[in-house]
Design an enzyme around this catalytic site. Structure first.
Site, PDB file in Angstrom:
ATOM      1  N   GLU A  42      53.629  76.619  24.901  1.00 52.03           N
ATOM      2  CA  GLU A  42      52.987  77.654  25.703  1.00 52.03           C
ATOM      3  C   GLU A  42      52.252  76.922  26.833  1.00 52.03           C
ATOM      4  OE1 GLU A  42      50.165  80.241  23.743  1.00 52.03           O
ATOM      5  OE2 GLU A  42      49.760  81.256  25.654  1.00 52.03           O
ATOM      6  N   ARG A 269      52.362  69.800  10.782  1.00 51.16           N
ATOM      7  CA  ARG A 269      51.961  69.299  12.091  1.00 51.16           C
ATOM      8  C   ARG A 269      51.338  67.914  11.951  1.00 51.16           C
ATOM      9  NH1 ARG A 269      48.663  72.012  15.652  1.00 51.16           N
ATOM     10  NH2 ARG A 269      49.967  73.800  15.361  1.00 51.16           N
ATOM     11  N   LYS A 279      44.637  72.556  21.328  1.00 54.94           N
ATOM     12  CA  LYS A 279      44.501  72.717  22.777  1.00 54.94           C
ATOM     13  C   LYS A 279      43.177  73.374  23.127  1.00 54.94           C
ATOM     14  CE  LYS A 279      48.956  74.084  23.539  1.00 54.94           C
ATOM     15  NZ  LYS A 279      50.003  74.865  24.161  1.00 54.94           N
TER      16      LYS A 279
HETATM   17  P1  ATP Z   1      47.653  73.672  19.373  1.00 55.72           P
HETATM   18  O1  ATP Z   1      47.723  74.263  18.002  1.00 55.72           O
HETATM   19  O2  ATP Z   1      47.386  72.226  19.427  1.00 55.72           O
HETATM   20  O3  ATP Z   1      46.745  74.418  20.279  1.00 55.72           O
HETATM   21  P2  ATP Z   1      50.063  75.011  19.883  1.00 55.72           P
HETATM   22  O4  ATP Z   1      50.835  74.991  18.630  1.00 55.72           O
HETATM   23  O5  ATP Z   1      49.352  76.257  20.210  1.00 55.72           O
HETATM   24  O6  ATP Z   1      49.120  73.773  19.938  1.00 55.72           O
HETATM   25  P3  ATP Z   1      52.356  75.227  21.509  1.00 55.72           P
HETATM   26  O7  ATP Z   1      52.434  75.092  22.967  1.00 55.72           O
HETATM   27  O8  ATP Z   1      52.562  76.565  20.921  1.00 55.72           O
HETATM   28  O9  ATP Z   1      50.958  74.644  21.097  1.00 55.72           O
HETATM   29  O10 ATP Z   1      53.291  74.176  20.790  1.00 55.72           O
HETATM   30  C1  ATP Z   1      54.596  73.864  21.204  1.00 55.72           C
HETATM   31  C2  ATP Z   1      55.343  73.253  20.067  1.00 55.72           C
HETATM   32  O11 ATP Z   1      54.693  72.059  19.633  1.00 55.72           O
HETATM   33  C3  ATP Z   1      55.401  74.173  18.879  1.00 55.72           C
HETATM   34  O12 ATP Z   1      56.715  74.166  18.392  1.00 55.72           O
HETATM   35  C4  ATP Z   1      54.452  73.579  17.892  1.00 55.72           C
HETATM   36  O13 ATP Z   1      54.865  73.841  16.591  1.00 55.72           O
HETATM   37  C5  ATP Z   1      54.502  72.097  18.234  1.00 55.72           C
HETATM   38  N1  ATP Z   1      53.236  71.443  17.891  1.00 55.72           N
HETATM   39  C6  ATP Z   1      52.004  71.781  18.309  1.00 55.72           C
HETATM   40  N2  ATP Z   1      51.071  70.990  17.747  1.00 55.72           N
HETATM   41  C7  ATP Z   1      51.736  70.112  16.947  1.00 55.72           C
HETATM   42  C8  ATP Z   1      51.341  69.043  16.086  1.00 55.72           C
HETATM   43  N3  ATP Z   1      50.053  68.704  15.929  1.00 55.72           N
HETATM   44  N4  ATP Z   1      52.306  68.379  15.426  1.00 55.72           N
HETATM   45  C9  ATP Z   1      53.598  68.700  15.579  1.00 55.72           C
HETATM   46  N5  ATP Z   1      54.037  69.690  16.364  1.00 55.72           N
HETATM   47  C10 ATP Z   1      53.124  70.401  17.044  1.00 55.72           C
END
Ligand code: ATP
Ligand code: MG
Length: 561
Positions: A42, A269, A279
């Site tokens: 996102e 994760r 984020k």
């Molecule tokens: P955050 O939880 O850190 O705010 P998010 O999951 O909201 O991040 P997205 O932009 O939705 O951020 O994530 C994009 C992709 O990266 C998704 O497929 C998510 O599952 C993966 N992702 C996000 N954080 C991690 C992590 N710590 N380890 C592995 N994959 C991740």
């Protein structure tokens, strides 16, 4: 035993569970044996090392199985998203070494199609317009033990739903006054199935669709359908989406999509010690000026790590070593540091730099004379060339490398002792001078010409010091970065305090270093090892008149207890 056989055997056993699933799907010729993944960020912030893990995983699996991986922006919330974030994400994925070719997609590309799908569900009696406020909806959802209450709008007629939904799209209603909800089951033990919201009204400008829309799909409504529309075979996501899976399946079922449905697989994760990874929290650090922006070298963002001196190879290697887990766990930040040390040890030129200078005068060296010595650029590389190192009567060494009253086993410099100056000569300390404050200000030594580096002299010493030539060394700004948090688990705090209380007050110390003149050729982004000190890189803030170096990581782990 045949070791070759053994290692291919091991290889089979060591497939991770995602690879096992994929290899099985290929064997059963699911999706025609094809593998198509996607990385779906996102664009509401910069990517972090957790995303790097996901990027390496999705692009890596596609590469391994001759498949494709898309970059898809899940841009369903215009109020938090921006072009700046889109661009930074594109840069970061490329920098990590992956290419999505022409397959750059956006959930917003599918807004019209998603709207049609929603109409389809309304016509089937599977979605309805609800006029409760967000607070009322949440108050009526119940708890996992207590069923929720059905909305009074749940049984509106299909024709009413169709016309009100169309008016929602046309902008007839203010924000927050109506939503479209899926009609599933208010008593489901899975809270995500209790008539989840599919659309909300938001009169907001979108970075791609402009003012075309004032209703926006929820992530859960957009995500699965976007995967389906792109022909994704394996939708890899993090564990928190496991409980959303029944909802994604319900949507596809009710849309009567039978073939080529994406298979969702969840993995744990990445969490790192001494690091916050969400984020939202990273945005808070940037917004509150706790750091100097998203690419501050202390940030776990890809752009921060890049500026810190991390290489794409070191991050890919880290992602590989971390592996894939099915349960939440923490990876020690030392592993990340190990990966960059390993890379820079092999690949970065050696350089001498003195952080706390102490003047050393070689009394038997001719005044006004300078000779050029030679230092190996990289002892790890048999092909390595050398760098010219000027040497003369006055040099700087580290303050710490001299002691007036040394303890036993101090092999550096002290009155009467002998050490080698790296790439140069053995010297003996004869005397020293103190300033008005009683601080040692100069030391006086004798050098032994026959001990020149590379010559076979019989003289042996236990200590070797790094040094720089006083006349022509570079005076540079050095930013000594350290971990951003003092706590192994920064999210754990005392009652009433948040993660920011765990910030390390000494995460950045700015100082001056005196560096050998060869470093003048280094450009922003170039890396080097300051011998005996650590790995450094040239910061983009560097100018003609002032070079700026960032410490990537010290030579050894200084946090080890
Ligand atoms: P955050 O939880 O850190 O705010 P998010 O999951 O909201 O991040 P997205 O932009 O939705 O951020 O994530 C994009 C992709 O990266 C998704 O497929 C998510 O599952 C993966 N992702 C996000 N954080 C991690 C992590 N710590 N380890 C592995 N994959 C991740
Ligand atoms: Mg997310």
């Amino acid at each position: 035993m045949n070791t070759n056989e053994n290692s291919s055997e091991e290889k089979k056993v060591s497939l991770n569970f995602l690879e096992q699933i994929i290899e099985n799907d290929i064997k059963e010729n699911k999706s025609g044996g094809k593998v198509h993944t996607r990385f779906p960020p996102e664009p509401n912030g910069y990517l972090h090392i957790g995303h790097a893990k996901s990027i390496c995983l999705n692009f890596g699996l596609a590469n391994k199985y001759n498949g494709l991986c898309n970059l898809r922006f899940d841009d369903t919330n215009p109020t938090t998203e921006s072009v700046e974030y889109v661009n930074s994400i594109r840069d970061d994925v490329h920098w990590l070494g992956f290419d999505w070719e022409e397959r750059e997609y956006y959930a917003s590309d599918y807004f019209e199609k998603l709207y049609e799908y929603a109409i389809f569900l309304i016509k089937k009696g599977k979605a309805y317009v609800c006029e409760m406020t967000a607070e009322e909806i949440s108050a009526n959802r119940g708890t996992p033990q207590i069923p929720g209450k059905e909305s009074p709008w749940r049984n509106r007629s299909v024709s009413d739903n169709l016309s009100i939904f169309e008016r929602m799209r046309n902008g007839d209603f203010p924000d927050g006054t109506r939503v479209l909800r899926a009609k599933i089951d208010m008593a489901s033990p899975n809270m995500h199935m209790r008539d989840p919201v599919m659309y909300r009204i938001m009169h907001a400008h979108h970075h791609r669709t402009g003012d075309d829309w004032c209703i926006y799909p929820m992530y859960d409504w957009a995500h699965g359908q976007s995967d389906y529309m792109e022909g994704i075979t394996h939708s890899i996501c993090t564990l928190e989406f496991e409980v959303h899976r029944p909802l994604y399946d319900w949507f596809l079922d009710e849309l009567e999509i039978k073939d080529n449905r994406p298979r969702q697989i969840e993995f744990a994760r990445l969490n790192l010690t001494y690091t916050v990874m969400s984020k939202r929290k990273l945005l808070e650090l940037v917004g509150g000026a706790y750091v100097h922006g998203w690419d501050d070298p202390r940030m776990p963002t890809i752009s921060g790590l890049r500026r810190r001196g991390y290489t794409p190879a070191s991050l890919r290697n880290f992602a590989e070593r971390v592996g894939i887990a099915k349960r939440e766990n923490f990876i020690e930040v030392e592993l990340l540091e190990h990966c960059i040390r390993e890379d820079l040890n092999k690949n970065s030129p050696r350089t001498m730099a003195v952080m706390n200078p102490l003047k050393l005068i070689i009394t038997n060296y001719a005044e006004g004379e300078t000779e050029i010595l030679h230092g190996t650029l990289n002892p790890e590389d048999p092909e390595s060339s050398t760098r010219p190192i000027p040497f003369s009567r006055e040099i700087f060494i580290e303050k710490d490398d001299f002691m007036e009253n040394p303890p036993n086993k101090f092999f550096r410099l002290s009155p009467g002792s002998e050490v080698r100056l790296k790439y140069a000569y053995i010297i003996r300390c004869d005397s020293f001078k103190k300033d008005a404050n009683g601080e040692i200000s100069e030391i006086y030594c004798t050098y032994f010409p026959e001990t020149k580096s590379g010559m076979n002299s019989l003289k042996k010493v236990k200590g070797t010091l790094h040094w720089v030539n006083a006349a022509d060394c570079i005076k540079a700004e050095v930013r000594l970065y350290d971990r951003l948090f003092v706590n192994e688990y920064p999210d754990e705090t005392e009652e009433g305090k948040d993660f920011k209380h765990n910030l390390n007050p000494d995460s950045l110390v700015v100082t001056t270093a005196y560096i050998e003149p060869h470093a003048r050729s280094y450009k922003a982004g170039d890396k080097c090892q300051f011998e005996r000190t650590g790995y450094f890189c040239v910061d983009p803030d560097t100018t003609e008149s002032l070079m700026v170096f960032n410490r990537t990581v010290s030579l050894k782990d200084s946090w080890k207890k």
